[in-house]
Scaffold this motif. Sequence first.
Motif, PDB file in Angstrom:
ATOM      1  N   ILE A 191      -7.344  -4.694  -3.896  1.00 30.21           N
ATOM      2  CA  ILE A 191      -6.702  -4.771  -2.587  1.00 30.21           C
ATOM      3  C   ILE A 191      -5.905  -6.068  -2.513  1.00 30.21           C
ATOM      4  O   ILE A 191      -6.464  -7.160  -2.611  1.00 30.21           O
ATOM      5  CB  ILE A 191      -7.739  -4.735  -1.445  1.00 30.21           C
ATOM      6  CG1 ILE A 191      -8.623  -3.486  -1.570  1.00 30.21           C
ATOM      7  CG2 ILE A 191      -7.032  -4.773  -0.094  1.00 30.21           C
ATOM      8  CD1 ILE A 191      -9.744  -3.425  -0.542  1.00 30.21           C
ATOM      9  N   THR A 192      -4.601  -5.931  -2.352  1.00 29.98           N
ATOM     10  CA  THR A 192      -3.720  -7.088  -2.235  1.00 29.98           C
ATOM     11  C   THR A 192      -3.204  -7.168  -0.812  1.00 29.98           C
ATOM     12  O   THR A 192      -2.624  -6.206  -0.299  1.00 29.98           O
ATOM     13  CB  THR A 192      -2.533  -6.989  -3.205  1.00 29.98           C
ATOM     14  OG1 THR A 192      -3.024  -6.915  -4.548  1.00 29.98           O
ATOM     15  CG2 THR A 192      -1.625  -8.211  -3.075  1.00 29.98           C
ATOM     16  N   LEU A 193      -3.437  -8.312  -0.178  1.00 29.78           N
ATOM     17  CA  LEU A 193      -2.990  -8.541   1.190  1.00 29.78           C
ATOM     18  C   LEU A 193      -1.884  -9.586   1.165  1.00 29.78           C
ATOM     19  O   LEU A 193      -2.111 -10.739   0.782  1.00 29.78           O
ATOM     20  CB  LEU A 193      -4.162  -9.020   2.040  1.00 29.78           C
ATOM     21  CG  LEU A 193      -3.928  -9.298   3.515  1.00 29.78           C
ATOM     22  CD1 LEU A 193      -3.372  -8.072   4.220  1.00 29.78           C
ATOM     23  CD2 LEU A 193      -5.225  -9.728   4.182  1.00 29.78           C
ATOM     24  N   PHE A 194      -0.667  -9.172   1.502  1.00 25.03           N
ATOM     25  CA  PHE A 194       0.462 -10.090   1.542  1.00 25.03           C
ATOM     26  C   PHE A 194       0.385 -10.894   2.843  1.00 25.03           C
ATOM     27  O   PHE A 194       0.550 -10.336   3.935  1.00 25.03           O
ATOM     28  CB  PHE A 194       1.788  -9.330   1.471  1.00 25.03           C
ATOM     29  CG  PHE A 194       2.001  -8.587   0.178  1.00 25.03           C
ATOM     30  CD1 PHE A 194       1.733  -9.189  -1.043  1.00 25.03           C
ATOM     31  CD2 PHE A 194       2.490  -7.283   0.180  1.00 25.03           C
ATOM     32  CE1 PHE A 194       1.946  -8.513  -2.239  1.00 25.03           C
ATOM     33  CE2 PHE A 194       2.712  -6.598  -1.000  1.00 25.03           C
ATOM     34  CZ  PHE A 194       2.429  -7.222  -2.221  1.00 25.03           C
ATOM     35  N   LEU A 195       0.141 -12.191   2.747  1.00 25.49           N
ATOM     36  CA  LEU A 195      -0.088 -13.020   3.916  1.00 25.49           C
ATOM     37  C   LEU A 195       1.219 -13.345   4.632  1.00 25.49           C
ATOM     38  O   LEU A 195       2.212 -13.722   4.018  1.00 25.49           O
ATOM     39  CB  LEU A 195      -0.786 -14.319   3.505  1.00 25.49           C
ATOM     40  CG  LEU A 195      -2.173 -14.138   2.865  1.00 25.49           C
ATOM     41  CD1 LEU A 195      -2.713 -15.482   2.421  1.00 25.49           C
ATOM     42  CD2 LEU A 195      -3.133 -13.460   3.837  1.00 25.49           C
ATOM     43  N   SER A 196       1.196 -13.222   5.955  1.00 24.20           N
ATOM     44  CA  SER A 196       2.380 -13.459   6.768  1.00 24.20           C
ATOM     45  C   SER A 196       2.594 -14.953   6.991  1.00 24.20           C
ATOM     46  O   SER A 196       1.638 -15.716   7.126  1.00 24.20           O
ATOM     47  CB  SER A 196       2.225 -12.762   8.125  1.00 24.20           C
ATOM     48  OG  SER A 196       3.299 -13.089   8.977  1.00 24.20           O
TER      49      SER A 196
ATOM     50  N   ALA B 291      -0.543 -15.443  -1.142  1.00 24.58           N
ATOM     51  CA  ALA B 291       0.151 -16.407  -0.283  1.00 24.58           C
ATOM     52  C   ALA B 291       1.630 -16.536  -0.610  1.00 24.58           C
ATOM     53  O   ALA B 291       2.389 -17.075   0.196  1.00 24.58           O
ATOM     54  CB  ALA B 291      -0.523 -17.774  -0.387  1.00 24.58           C
ATOM     55  N   ILE B 292       2.065 -16.061  -1.775  1.00 24.42           N
ATOM     56  CA  ILE B 292       3.483 -16.214  -2.135  1.00 24.42           C
ATOM     57  C   ILE B 292       4.396 -15.521  -1.137  1.00 24.42           C
ATOM     58  O   ILE B 292       5.551 -15.918  -0.947  1.00 24.42           O
ATOM     59  CB  ILE B 292       3.748 -15.676  -3.562  1.00 24.42           C
ATOM     60  CG1 ILE B 292       5.141 -16.104  -4.052  1.00 24.42           C
ATOM     61  CG2 ILE B 292       3.612 -14.166  -3.612  1.00 24.42           C
ATOM     62  CD1 ILE B 292       5.432 -15.770  -5.490  1.00 24.42           C
ATOM     63  N   ALA B 293       3.873 -14.505  -0.481  1.00 29.01           N
ATOM     64  CA  ALA B 293       4.694 -13.780   0.488  1.00 29.01           C
ATOM     65  C   ALA B 293       4.870 -14.552   1.795  1.00 29.01           C
ATOM     66  O   ALA B 293       5.728 -14.214   2.602  1.00 29.01           O
ATOM     67  CB  ALA B 293       4.064 -12.422   0.787  1.00 29.01           C
TER      68      ALA B 293
ATOM     69  N   TRP C  36      12.637 -12.295   4.137  1.00 28.76           N
ATOM     70  CA  TRP C  36      13.108 -12.727   2.828  1.00 28.76           C
ATOM     71  C   TRP C  36      11.953 -12.883   1.848  1.00 28.76           C
ATOM     72  O   TRP C  36      12.110 -12.667   0.649  1.00 28.76           O
ATOM     73  CB  TRP C  36      13.886 -14.035   2.957  1.00 28.76           C
ATOM     74  CG  TRP C  36      15.115 -13.934   3.806  1.00 28.76           C
ATOM     75  CD1 TRP C  36      15.154 -13.741   5.170  1.00 28.76           C
ATOM     76  CD2 TRP C  36      16.479 -14.005   3.381  1.00 28.76           C
ATOM     77  NE1 TRP C  36      16.454 -13.692   5.602  1.00 28.76           N
ATOM     78  CE2 TRP C  36      17.288 -13.867   4.536  1.00 28.76           C
ATOM     79  CE3 TRP C  36      17.083 -14.200   2.136  1.00 28.76           C
ATOM     80  CZ2 TRP C  36      18.680 -13.891   4.476  1.00 28.76           C
ATOM     81  CZ3 TRP C  36      18.474 -14.241   2.079  1.00 28.76           C
ATOM     82  CH2 TRP C  36      19.256 -14.079   3.230  1.00 28.76           C
ATOM     83  N   GLY C  37      10.781 -13.278   2.346  1.00 29.81           N
ATOM     84  CA  GLY C  37       9.614 -13.415   1.478  1.00 29.81           C
ATOM     85  C   GLY C  37       9.131 -12.108   0.900  1.00 29.81           C
ATOM     86  O   GLY C  37       8.349 -12.090  -0.061  1.00 29.81           O
ATOM     87  N   ALA C  38       9.617 -10.983   1.456  1.00 27.87           N
ATOM     88  CA  ALA C  38       9.225  -9.675   0.920  1.00 27.87           C
ATOM     89  C   ALA C  38       9.630  -9.520  -0.539  1.00 27.87           C
ATOM     90  O   ALA C  38       8.963  -8.821  -1.305  1.00 27.87           O
ATOM     91  CB  ALA C  38       9.829  -8.554   1.762  1.00 27.87           C
ATOM     92  N   VAL C  39      10.735 -10.165  -0.950  1.00 27.50           N
ATOM     93  CA  VAL C  39      11.159 -10.035  -2.345  1.00 27.50           C
ATOM     94  C   VAL C  39      10.133 -10.666  -3.278  1.00 27.50           C
ATOM     95  O   VAL C  39       9.931 -10.192  -4.404  1.00 27.50           O
ATOM     96  CB  VAL C  39      12.553 -10.642  -2.600  1.00 27.50           C
ATOM     97  CG1 VAL C  39      13.608  -9.988  -1.735  1.00 27.50           C
ATOM     98  CG2 VAL C  39      12.567 -12.150  -2.413  1.00 27.50           C
ATOM     99  N   LEU C  40       9.466 -11.721  -2.821  1.00 31.16           N
ATOM    100  CA  LEU C  40       8.442 -12.366  -3.644  1.00 31.16           C
ATOM    101  C   LEU C  40       7.204 -11.477  -3.744  1.00 31.16           C
ATOM    102  O   LEU C  40       6.598 -11.352  -4.811  1.00 31.16           O
ATOM    103  CB  LEU C  40       8.071 -13.729  -3.062  1.00 31.16           C
ATOM    104  CG  LEU C  40       9.208 -14.743  -2.974  1.00 31.16           C
ATOM    105  CD1 LEU C  40       8.744 -16.004  -2.245  1.00 31.16           C
ATOM    106  CD2 LEU C  40       9.722 -15.102  -4.362  1.00 31.16           C
ATOM    107  N   ALA C  41       6.833 -10.863  -2.623  1.00 29.14           N
ATOM    108  CA  ALA C  41       5.687  -9.951  -2.637  1.00 29.14           C
ATOM    109  C   ALA C  41       5.924  -8.803  -3.603  1.00 29.14           C
ATOM    110  O   ALA C  41       5.060  -8.467  -4.427  1.00 29.14           O
ATOM    111  CB  ALA C  41       5.437  -9.422  -1.220  1.00 29.14           C
TER     112      ALA C  41
END
Length: 347
Positions: free
Chosen positions: A256-261, A290-292, A299-304
């Motif tokens: 489970i990967t949670l992309f942090l806001s 946390a990269i997201a 814009w951080g979506a590209v990192l996720a």
Amino acid sequence: MTYQASATWAEIHAQPAIWTAWGATLDVQGLRAWVAATGATEVWFCGAGSSAYVGEIVTAALEGQGAFRAVPTTDLVSRPRAYLANRKPLVVSFGRSGNSTESIGVLDALDVLAPDAPRLNITCNANSALAARPGTHGRAVILPEATHDAGFAMTSSFTTMLLTALAVFDLSVPAGDVPALMARLGRQLDAALPRLQSTPVPERAVFLGAGPLAFAAREAGLKVMELAAGQIPALWDSTLGFRHGPKSFVIGDTAITLFLSPDPHARAYDDDLAEELRAQFPQARIQAEAIAAFEPEGWGAVLAVATAQVQAVLWSAALNQNVDDPFAGKGTLTRVVSGVRLHPVTR
């Protein structure tokens, strides 16, 4: 062939340099002026599959900035009159190949039902229908050739089309700041890539996030299923939506990967869910990414997505899949979707 020698692996790692160079080249100010000059009161972001998810991320990222809508071409082509009768939106079409049947179907539908509607075609292929058919009132943006991925999975094509749309439509970012922002994203991904390690293949995978990151999670889940040739079932959802039934998907060794806001309010809900999942599913692998958590949020979506691309390749290789074409010889899925027959559009 090892995954390190695959086109897909090279295309993932090429993204930082592509983003930096493209940010310095893209005529953001000119495109924004053209959009304003169209006078369009609503903007639709259209594509199929991953290209549709680009539109979903952008729409979520632009919440509150105007009348933006994600309209999958797979919906529009099957019911064109329901969407286009008596309407004149600015239609933004995304396409890696620019030649998919649905991309052509949207152009055909616009020609018949909304010939005066402005179009902005964003494609990775200079020799494509999207490049050649911007219409009388349209523009075509051709991305660098390096984004025209040779591999089955959309990687640099996805992220660069996403960044292009954000550059044009996210007016919260001054046009002059776009080159530096794309370069900063590139540096952050460049620093993260060497730290991404292979982990055992899970029974299932889940990707979660809030706002634009929920739709980044959708693309992440698709990448895992595609490159694993369906051997890893994958689910996506929003941080708060996951509890409402979809949590039943978690069994045993689920990753489970949670992309942090980056938004503190949304991040509090992310943290609550991560804590809950760790307590309820001790066998699952819970990763809070946390990269997201990058500003601006969309814009951080590209990192996720880029980190999920790496994970998908590593799991694909562990399953002995052909990373560049997991469906080779099966005749079920192809790099450019085939088998769709277009039916003529009439008024």
